[in-house]
Design an enzyme around this catalytic site. Structure first.
Site, mmCIF file in Angstrom:
data_model
loop_
_atom_site.group_PDB
_atom_site.id
_atom_site.type_symbol
_atom_site.label_atom_id
_atom_site.label_comp_id
_atom_site.label_asym_id
_atom_site.label_seq_id
_atom_site.Cartn_x
_atom_site.Cartn_y
_atom_site.Cartn_z
ATOM 1 N N ASN A 41 0.831 -1.194 0.000
ATOM 2 C CA ASN A 41 0.000 0.000 0.000
ATOM 3 C C ASN A 41 0.869 1.249 0.000
ATOM 4 O OD1 ASN A 41 -2.730 -0.990 0.032
ATOM 5 N ND2 ASN A 41 -2.357 -1.721 2.102
ATOM 6 N N HIS A 262 -7.539 17.029 -8.953
ATOM 7 C CA HIS A 262 -6.508 17.658 -8.145
ATOM 8 C C HIS A 262 -5.815 16.583 -7.310
ATOM 9 C CE1 HIS A 262 -8.803 21.779 -8.069
ATOM 10 N NE2 HIS A 262 -8.153 21.582 -9.205
ATOM 11 N N GLU A 263 -4.646 16.152 -7.711
ATOM 12 C CA GLU A 263 -3.835 15.274 -6.872
ATOM 13 C C GLU A 263 -2.922 16.153 -6.026
ATOM 14 O OE1 GLU A 263 -2.411 12.954 -4.598
ATOM 15 O OE2 GLU A 263 -3.643 11.875 -6.055
ATOM 16 N N HIS A 331 -10.507 11.193 -2.694
ATOM 17 C CA HIS A 331 -9.857 9.881 -2.672
ATOM 18 C C HIS A 331 -8.672 9.921 -1.710
ATOM 19 C CE1 HIS A 331 -11.503 7.535 -6.285
ATOM 20 N NE2 HIS A 331 -12.334 8.534 -6.044
ATOM 21 N N GLU A 332 -8.392 8.752 -1.112
ATOM 22 C CA GLU A 332 -7.356 8.621 -0.082
ATOM 23 C C GLU A 332 -7.647 9.517 1.118
ATOM 24 O OE1 GLU A 332 -6.118 7.478 -3.915
ATOM 25 O OE2 GLU A 332 -6.029 9.583 -3.315
ATOM 26 N N GLU A 356 -9.590 0.011 -8.647
ATOM 27 C CA GLU A 356 -8.209 0.125 -9.103
ATOM 28 C C GLU A 356 -7.334 -1.021 -8.606
ATOM 29 O OE1 GLU A 356 -6.959 3.900 -7.658
ATOM 30 O OE2 GLU A 356 -6.912 3.292 -5.559
#
Length: 547
Positions: A41, A262-263, A331-332, A356
């Site tokens: 991970n 947007h990462e 996300h995350e 994913e």
């Protein structure tokens, strides 16, 4: 706890929920913890050999179902459950801020609700609205701009190894001493090109999808991960091969909206420095939704994804987006605790192992029969279903059947649903793709018809403001026969039911695309008996027949 209950659990972790679920007795958690962590991970912080995460699902030997979670986690650290496996006692274990041992927070702070849902019928756990109802009503007075969305996107081709997020394999700011990407050598694998995005826009327009997500459009992806850099992205500057304004105009001309990506690469301070500028650009171009990501270590180093400080950032981003009338899909981020009731522009989250991971290292076939009992207790999940080609470019295999993928649009509640596969794979199976085009996004009613965690879930939902129903059934590791009564339908009405199901010889390992489609007339007096393959399922659209 009153005994050595069966638990459906993932390891306690301050930074990720992206695990397969383990099913075991409470007394077995310690011995299974090592294999449950799996490794690999992106973010991983263990704290105890018996610590697990909420929402935790349990079942007693007497058949009583127990769900442990929390609701309305605001300005507070996320709770884990640390197990005393000799006495079967759970201790609340808070995610620490910075380098604290546990539970270090800033006052004043008010704890979330601690929730316990108990029933002798697993369907009651799924139907419970307790978690949402323990949050405040909507603070957004005019919610007309918040719209359920079905979308496609430039995403799966990067996940499955066909394309890259980055424009070049060079590092312009390091190797070349420049940040002018027009002087960098293109790698030839970049996915977010103007020509490629136009193909997705054309596909969305042809089939009635509202949005197209594009990842990898903005500069910085060459050097974004693993270096703990505070400033990677500015969230407004496109690569040379991505025509930001031209593509936006092209999409709008076809009745499609682009979805921003947007990462943050875990750099919260950098995102907050740029967030107003980024949201203003979205307003200028007519983007009304953003998918934000938090991959990697949280910066500043020492903070965790689920600490009070970081949780406050996730909430800040949602509230700031609301002021710009922007919907958010995080996300995350921290797993939800019903906050979408108060801030309904939080239209989706990931916050669990999603599709994913079929490409990253595998998902157990029964994973989707557990998630609604755990992760989805707190709010909708952007699971990104709809994979029709199970053998991926990177050599991985999707442990699912095509019919199972269709059923997920009903069983995995979300007003934000992606058709995640390549357009060309949908073109191969247009009859099955029809269900994804037809299925609703928002519902007036939900009926939980069958449920057993880890084994099966069958749900029927009535589409909002229509008389249409959609039914989905997902199956676990073993084949079975599902028997469903249509007694949830309205009196005196006849419907045309279109049933998308596993063929009798379907197998998620060898024949995942073996499916059947049949139509039949039904009323509330009718019953369906349907075969479900291992890792399979079925989906049904139920449309009133006009008199």
């Amino acid at each position: 706890m009153t005994g050595d209950h069966t638990a459906y659990w993932i390891p306690g972790d301050y930074d990720t929920q992206e695990y397969n679920y383990t099913t075991s007795k409470l007394s077995e958690i310690r011995g299974l913890m090592g294999s449950a962590y799996e490794g690999g991970n992106v973010s991983q912080t263990s704290f105890s050999p018996t610590g697990v995460q909420t929402s935790l699902m349990l079942k007693t030997n007497e058949g009583v179902y127990i769900n442990l979670h929390e609701a309305s986690c605001l300005n507070y650290s996320t709770m884990h459950l640390n197990l005393d496996d000799k006495n079967f006692v759970f201790e609340s274990w808070l995610t620490p801020d910075s380098h604290g041992d546990k539970g270090k927070m800033q006052a004043p702070a008010t704890s979330p609700w601690r929730t316990i849902i108990v029933s002798d019928d697993a369907r009651d756990i799924l139907a419970s609205k307790m978690t949402y109802n323990l949050n405040e009503p909507s603070k957004i007075q005019n919610t007309s701009w918040i719209k359920p969305t079905k979308y496609v996107g430039v995403w799966w081709e990067m996940i499955s190894g066909k394309s890259s997020w980055s424009y070049t394999n060079e590092f312009p700011s390091v190797q070349l001493g420049i940040t002018d990407f027009s002087k960098a050598k293109p790698n030839g694998t970049h996915g977010a090109t103007t020509a490629n995005v136009k193909k997705y826009i054309d596909f969305a327009a042809k089939h009635g999808f509202e949005g197209v997500l594009v990842e990898g459009w903005n500069i910085g992806w060459e050097d974004w991960f693993g270096n703990d850099k505070d400033y990677v992205f500015d969230f407004v500057t496109p690569y040379p091969d991505f025509d930001l304004k031209g593509l936006n105009d092209y999409a709008h001309a076809k009745g499609v909206k682009l979805i921003m990506h947007h990462e943050t690469s875990g750099s919260i301070r950098n995102y907050e420095r740029h967030i107003d500028t980024a949201y203003r650009l979205m307003n200028q171009l007519g983007y009304d939704a953003v998918k934000s990501g938090y991959v990697g270590n949280i910066l500043p180093l020492g903070e965790h994804h689920y600490s009070q400080w970081t949780n406050n950032h996730f909430q800040y981003a949602v509230e700031k987006a609301a002021s710009y009338q922007i919907m958010v899909n995080q996300h995350e981020a921290v797993r939800p605790t019903g906050l979408a009731r108060t801030w309904p522009n939080l239209i989706g989250n990931e916050s669990a192992r999603g599709t994913e991971y079929h490409a990253f290292g595998g998902i157990k076939p029964n994973h989707v029969t557990i998630l609604p009992f755990t992760r989805l207790i707190g709010g909708p999940m952007d699971y990104t279903p709809g994979i029709f080609e199970m053998n991926l470019a990177n050599g991985a295999h999707v442990n699912s059947t095509l019919a199972n993928q269709l059923a997920l649009y009903v069983t995995m509640y979300s007003p934000l649903q992606m058709a995640a596969d390549f357009p060309e794979n949908y073109d191969r199976f247009p009859d099955a793709f029809q269900f994804i085009k037809d299925v609703g996004l928002d519902w007036d009613d939900s009926k939980y018809l069958e449920a057993e965690p880890g084994q099966y879930i069958t749900v029927a939902r009535k589409e909002k403001n229509t008389e249409k129903w959609f039914l989905g059934s997902v199956n676990g590791n073993s084949s079975r026969t599902s028997k469903i009564k249509f007694d949830f339908l309205d009196d005196g009405m006849t419907y045309l039911a279109t049933i998308y199901a596993d063929a009798s010889d379907a197998n998620y390992k060898t024949k995942p695309q073996a499916y059947t489609i049949k139509t039949t007339r039904v009323t509330k007096k009718d019953t369906i008996v349907q075969h479900c393959a291992a890792g399979g399922g079925y989906a049904v659209s139920i449309v009133p027949i006009k008199k």
